[in-house]
Each structure stands twice: as structure tokens, then as C-alpha cells.
Write a protein that holds these residues in place. Structure first.
Motif, PDB file in Angstrom:
ATOM      1  N   SER A 191      13.036 -29.304  -8.618  1.00 43.73           N
ATOM      2  CA  SER A 191      12.648 -29.308  -7.214  1.00 43.73           C
ATOM      3  C   SER A 191      12.510 -27.879  -6.689  1.00 43.73           C
ATOM      4  O   SER A 191      11.758 -27.644  -5.748  1.00 43.73           O
ATOM      5  N   HIS A 192      13.194 -26.910  -7.309  1.00 43.07           N
ATOM      6  CA  HIS A 192      13.035 -25.533  -6.841  1.00 43.07           C
ATOM      7  C   HIS A 192      11.718 -24.915  -7.306  1.00 43.07           C
ATOM      8  O   HIS A 192      11.337 -23.849  -6.829  1.00 43.07           O
ATOM      9  N   VAL A 206       9.075 -25.946  -6.409  1.00 43.23           N
ATOM     10  CA  VAL A 206       8.286 -25.958  -5.178  1.00 43.23           C
ATOM     11  C   VAL A 206       8.271 -24.559  -4.563  1.00 43.23           C
ATOM     12  O   VAL A 206       7.216 -24.026  -4.205  1.00 43.23           O
ATOM     13  N   VAL A 207       9.452 -23.961  -4.458  1.00 37.21           N
ATOM     14  CA  VAL A 207       9.575 -22.645  -3.833  1.00 37.21           C
ATOM     15  C   VAL A 207       8.948 -21.568  -4.719  1.00 37.21           C
ATOM     16  O   VAL A 207       8.145 -20.749  -4.256  1.00 37.21           O
ATOM     17  N   THR A 213       5.254 -21.521  -4.843  1.00 37.82           N
ATOM     18  CA  THR A 213       4.674 -20.981  -3.616  1.00 37.82           C
ATOM     19  C   THR A 213       4.725 -19.455  -3.627  1.00 37.82           C
ATOM     20  O   THR A 213       3.757 -18.790  -3.285  1.00 37.82           O
ATOM     21  N   ILE A 214       5.877 -18.899  -4.045  1.00 34.50           N
ATOM     22  CA  ILE A 214       6.019 -17.435  -4.056  1.00 34.50           C
ATOM     23  C   ILE A 214       5.012 -16.802  -5.003  1.00 34.50           C
ATOM     24  O   ILE A 214       4.333 -15.837  -4.660  1.00 34.50           O
ATOM     25  N   ILE A 260       3.369 -28.862  -1.139  1.00 33.22           N
ATOM     26  CA  ILE A 260       3.398 -28.110   0.115  1.00 33.22           C
ATOM     27  C   ILE A 260       1.993 -28.023   0.719  1.00 33.22           C
ATOM     28  O   ILE A 260       1.775 -28.318   1.897  1.00 33.22           O
ATOM     29  N   ILE A 313       0.890 -31.319   2.162  1.00 34.81           N
ATOM     30  CA  ILE A 313       1.567 -31.676   3.415  1.00 34.81           C
ATOM     31  C   ILE A 313       0.900 -30.934   4.573  1.00 34.81           C
ATOM     32  O   ILE A 313       0.600 -31.505   5.613  1.00 34.81           O
ATOM     33  N   PHE A 314       0.621 -29.640   4.373  1.00 33.63           N
ATOM     34  CA  PHE A 314      -0.012 -28.874   5.449  1.00 33.63           C
ATOM     35  C   PHE A 314      -1.451 -29.324   5.695  1.00 33.63           C
ATOM     36  O   PHE A 314      -1.934 -29.292   6.820  1.00 33.63           O
ATOM     37  N   VAL A 355       5.740 -36.546  -4.561  1.00 36.22           N
ATOM     38  CA  VAL A 355       7.135 -36.912  -4.279  1.00 36.22           C
ATOM     39  C   VAL A 355       7.587 -38.003  -5.244  1.00 36.22           C
ATOM     40  O   VAL A 355       8.672 -37.936  -5.825  1.00 36.22           O
TER      41      VAL A 355
END
Lengths: 273, 311
Positions: free
Chosen positions: B246-247, B249-250, B253-254, B265, B268-269, B280
């Protein structure tokens, strides 16, 4: 407390936590500038006498924003811990003590929430509830209470078989009285440790949401959001991302050291190690 | 053994079913009208809006949409994407599908390779300065959020030293920083657990016996003590893998990595609900699968569990 002070790590943690709390409480008085005062002509200024850590893309003072960010982080961290303690402990005690249908219903709900990876569920909830401090608190509380409920239930299951609880039942005490007056004081220590370790992780989760753009929104500063703003300009103006990373890292280290110290102090088996 | 596996899978079904229902309800509770987003410039075109609504089944009542969605899952298409109009979600996911699990596996391998020896070493040197130093490092590794760690590493290694690329995906050099960022907290957690488990085992009688027999320290530590920490470590490795997944995701993105996490992400936006929902659900499935694997690993490694099952 005396036991806690014997732990070197716990003392360091306590000092950091007290410092962060003091900054959050009194910091706005010390803040060099207004946290949302923009000055576009002075954007990305290097540190000087007026802006001790320089300014961000809108010319806002980074130091002042870090201080207000401390308020945001602690508000979220403490609120979520309080809410999840109340909800999780109540649910866990009822499930463990009553058993039967209540137990199945509560633990079924817990299992479903725990079927989702924490971060993913928090993101989903934050997206539904919309941005803002209150919704971040709600989203993280929804993610966090099942863990506490499960721990509480397992603690209650052990206590329920103890003679003092059986005696209270025989004496005709009400369920509420048995749970509140007899069982809760006996399971408080591990719950307290869990809560204190939890604050650090909740602050981290709030920062993660804000970092992803799903948490606290402008103009209110949050440490996670400040790191996000600073990352693209790391090459030219590293001050924003680096200073907010240091502050958030130190704060969570403080809470975790305090939690570890508390655990060692409250657990007699670990003493003298 | 087969009966156990089947029972275990069967017990997952109600949880997964409710998770599916919750995700469906949650995604449909997201604010905003996807048809308006799809139309963008043509938002006044009522006829086109109605046609899109019909194509996506959005004009039907929610229960009917849910049943239709179940059919879409069974067919493996997961519905149509809102953002990439007319494209099945499965096609949108295909490219990123392997990236997140790959990152998580690589990070878990790195965490195990660093964390376990560090934990064993700290346990052997208990209460000496090496132990204290390691514990401080581990608390720091666990406490600093991964995006803050990423900030430091990118600043030091990519910006200052120019040793590694800042972001992107495709070459192995671009994978080093993301995997490292994921592995640091996981490795720190593993090292701490290993230290605790080792200290517990090292205090037991059979270790004293082994030492008294005159066995060398290496044999006592790895053959006798470490083996007994494998079972609790395996459980934790399962939990850690779920967290790593699940991390991503972060981290995606970075570092601008086109995996499932960043897709979640982004969608969702962009109000691309079908894609967000599929991601999910996939994460929930991965998560359940990992826990199942850990249980099976128990069976293989611990004869006591195996025997207890037959009874």
C-alpha cells in the motif's frame, strides 16, 4: 513516571514531545511572520533575519508555516487517538464481554475494515469525505479503531475468566459497572501504550494524505503538504522540503521513543533489560 | 491440507464480498459527476450526456449497476474507464499491474537482507554501544515518513552527487531509490522484531545446553536460536508485505512510476471511478492472498500446526 525517566530513549522522546507541544501551543506568539501572508516579490527567498528559514513559492514565511503545521499535526494526532480509544475500547469491551451475536457483529465489522490495506482505505475515505482537517480526522479514525477494538477484545477475554470479574457478576453488578469499574482499570496499561505509539503513526498518516493532496488544504499549512510543494524545486530551493522533512521526522521519532519508553516502564517483564 | 486451504479460502469470501460492496458504495459516494467531466467542453449537450450515461449504465438504479459490475468483474474487464473513454478498465490497468507487486517484493527482499542480520547482531551485542546505536537508527528508520526519506535521498544522491536519476521508470537505476525508500522502514521494523525474538530465544534453557556442549557461537546463534525466530518472523513478513504494497501508492507518486498506486491517486482526482475501484479491489485481493500464503507457510514450517489441523 519514575520508571519512564529511567529509560534514556523515553526521556529524549518526552523532551521532543514537550517541545513540539509547546511550539504548537505558544508558537503562534513566537512566529516571526503571519503564516498566510503572501509576498510574491519575495518568493523562494533564502534564509535571512526576517524569514529565518526563507520563504515558499508565494513568499510566505516557512518557519511560521512549520509552527502552524505543528498545531495541525497535533490536533489530528490527538483527536484521532482520543476518538479511536473511545470507539475501539467500547466496541472491543462489548464484543469480548458479551460474546455471542454482539461479538460476531462487532468483530465482523472489524475484519472487513482490516481487509483493506490501511493507506489505501485512508486515501479512499479522504477522497470521499473531501479535504479538510475534520475529514482527515474522520477518515483516520475510521481506519484506526478496529485495531484498538481487536486488542481490547483479546485483553477482555483474559480478564473475564478472572475471579474478581466472576465475583462481580455473581454479586449482580451491571455490565456497564463491571466493564467500567473493574475491567477497564486492569487493561488500561497496554491500551495506553498502544495509544502513545499510535500518535506517531497517525501524524505520519495525516502527513501522507496531505502529501498526496488529499488532506489539509491551502492556505492552512501541513508538513506533508509543505514537503509536496518543496519536492519539485529540490534542486534550486531545498529549504522548504528539507526543513519540513526534518521537523516531521523529529516529531514522530519523539512520539515513538516516548511510546517505547512507556511500554518498557509499564511492562514489569521488560524491566532491567 | 487441501481441506484446510479450501476452508481458509471459503472464510475469505464473505469478507471479500462485503469489501466489494463497501468499495462500490464508497466509490459512488465520491463527489462530482463523471459524465460532466467526460463531456468537459460539450457539457451543454444533453443528448451526448444521455448516450454516455446509457453506455456506462449510469442511468440505471444503483443495485442494477452493482449486479452489472459483478458481471464485469467475472468477465475480467472491470467495466469501462471514464477518463480513457470507451476503454475497458483491464486495459488501463494492464501496464501498471506488475509494477507495484514488483516494487514491494524487491523492497521486502532488501528489508529482509538488511533487517535480519542487523537484528541478530543487535541481540548478540545487547546493551553495548553497537546495540544502542542500532536501536536509535531503527527508531529513526521507522519514524521518518517515506516521502521525507525520499526527500533526503533524492537531495543527497540525485541532486548533490548526481549519482542516481531523480525519478522515472524503465531502467534498473531508476528503481534503486524507490525500492530503498520502501525498504528502510520495513527493514527497521524487521530488525527490531528479530532483536526481540532473538533475545527471547537466547534466554532459554536449550541455548545454555548448546553452549555448555561446547558448540561454537556461530552454530548456537544461527542453527539453534535463529531457527526458532523464523515462525514469528514469517507472520510479520506477511504483514510487512501488505504495508509495502500500500505504500507503493506514495512512492510511485514521488518517483513518477506508472504503477497501480499512482493510477489509483490519478483516477481519484480525475473522477475515473471504475479504475479507482478496480485498483482498491486488487489491493484488497493482494492483501488477502498474502495472508493466505503466510498461513500456508505455517503449515510447511511448523509440524505442530500440521498435526493440530488433523484433530
Amino acid at each position: 513516571m519514575r520508571q519512564l525517566l529511567r529509560q534514556r530513549g523515553g526521556v529524549i522522546g518526552l523532551v521532543i514531545v514537550v517541545l513540539v507541544l509547546a511550539v504548537a501551543l505558544f508558537g503562534p506568539l513566537l512566529a516571526p511572520q503571519q503564516f498566510d501572508a503572501t509576498d510574491l516579490l519575495n518568493a523562494w527567498a533564502p534564509p535571512d533575519a526576517i524569514n529565518p528559514l526563507g520563504t515558499d513559492k508565494l513568499g510566505r514565511d516557512i518557519a511560521s508555516r512549520l509552527i502552524v503545521g505543528a498545531q495541525v499535526s497535533l490536533t489530528v494526532g490527538l483527536s484521532v487517538v482520543l476518538i479511536t480509544l473511545v470507539v475501539g475500547v467500547s466496541a472491543g469491551m462489548l464484543a469480548g464481554f458479551l460474546g455471542g451475536a454482539a461479538d460476531r457483529l462487532i468483530m465482523g465489522t472489524v475484519d472487513i475494515v482490516l481487509a483493506f490495506p490501511e493507506v489505501v482505505l485512508a486515501i479512499l475515505l479522504a477522497a470521499i469525505l473531501g479535504p479538510g482537517i475534520a475529514t482527515v480526522i474522520a477518515a483516520l479514525s475510521l481506519v484506526w479503531w478496529p485495531g484498538i477494538a481487536r486488542l481490547t477484545r483479546s485483553l477482555v477475554l483474559v480478564q473475564r475468566e478472572e475471579a474478581y470479574v466472576q465475583a462481580a457478576i455473581v454479586c449482580g453488578s451491571t455490565t456497564a459497572k463491571i466493564l467500567w469499574r473493574h475491567i477497564l482499570p486492569n487493561i488500561a496499561a497496554p491500551l495506553l501504550v498502544r495509544a502513545s505509539v499510535g500518535i506517531g503513526f497517525i501524524i505520519m498518516a495525516e502527513a501522507t494524505l496531505s502529501f498526496l493532496g488529499l488532506g489539509v488544504q491551502e492556505p492552512v499549512p501541513s508538513w506533508g503538504g509543505m514537503i509536496r510543494d518543496g519536492l519539485p524545486v529540490l534542486r534550486s530551493d531545498p529549504m522548504l522540503a528539507v526543513s519540513s522533512s526534518v521537523v516531521i521526522g523529529l516529531t514522530i521519532i519523539g512520539f515513538n521513543l516516548l511510546g517505547d519508553g512507556l511500554r518498557d516502564a509499564l511492562d514489569p517483564r521488560l524491566r532491567g533489560r | 491440507m487441501l481441506a484446510f486451504i479450501l476452508r481458509r479460502i471459503a472464510s475469505l469470501i464473505p469478507v471479500l464480498a462485503v469489501a466489494l460492496l463497501v468499495t462500490f458504495a464508497a466509490i459512488h459516494a465520491l463527489p462530482g459527476d463523471p459524465v460532466q467531466v467526460m463531456l468537459s467542453d460539450h457539457s451543454a449537450d444533453k443528448e451526448m450526456a444521455a448516450r454516455l450515461r446509457a453506455e456506462y449504465g449510469l442511468d440505471r438504479p444503483l443495485p442494477a449497476q452493482f449486479v452489472a459490475y459483478l458481471g464485469e468483474i467475472a468477465s475480467g474487464r472491470f467495466g469501462l474507464s471514464f477518463r480513457y473513454v470507451h476503454q475497458p478498465v483491464a486495459d488501463v490497468l494492464r501496464d501498471g499491474l506488475a509494477i507495484s507487486p514488483l516494487l514491494a517484493v524487491a523492497a521486502l527482499a532488501m528489508a529482509l537482507l538488511i533487517g535480519i542480520p542487523a537484528g541478530v547482531y543487535a541481540a548478540i551485542r545487547r546493551n553495548r554501544w553497537q546495540d544502542t546505536l542500532l536501536i536509535l537508527l531503527l527508531v529513526a528508520g521507522l519514524s521518518i515518513p517515506n516521502f521525507a526519506v525520499a526527500t533526503f535521498l533524492v537531495y543527497a544522491l540525485s541532486v548533490k552527487l548526481a549519482a542516481l536519476p531523480v525519478a522515472g521508470w524503465g531502467t534498473w537505476r531508476q528503481a534503486i531509490l524507490p525500492v530503498l525508500v520502501l525498504a528502510i522502514p520495513a527493514g527497521a521494523y524487521l530488525a527490531r522484531l528479530t532483536r526481540t525474538f532473538m533475545l527471547e530465544v537466547l534466554g532459554q534453557d536449550f541455548i545454555r545446553t548448546a553452549r555448555a556442549k561446547g558448540l561454537g557461537p556461530r552454530l548456537v546463534i544461527w542453527r539453534h536460536a535463529f531457527r526458532n525466530t523464523l515462525l514469528p518472523l514469517a507472520t510479520s513478513a506477511g504483514v510487512i508485505f501488505g504495508g509495502l504494497l500500500s505504500h507503493t501508492v506514495v512512492v510511485e507518486t514521488i518517483f513518477n512510476i506508472p504503477g497501480l498506486g499512482r493510477l489509483a491517486i490519478d483516477s481519484i482526482f480525475a473522477r475515473d471511478y471504475p479504475v479507482a475501484m478496480a485498483v482498491v479491489l486488487l489491493f484488497v485481493l493482494f492483501y488477502a492472498g498474502i495472508n493466505l500464503l503466510v498461513d500456508l507457510f505455517y503449515l510447511v514450517i511448523d509440524p505442530r500446526v500440521r498435526e493440530g489441523m488433523g484433530a
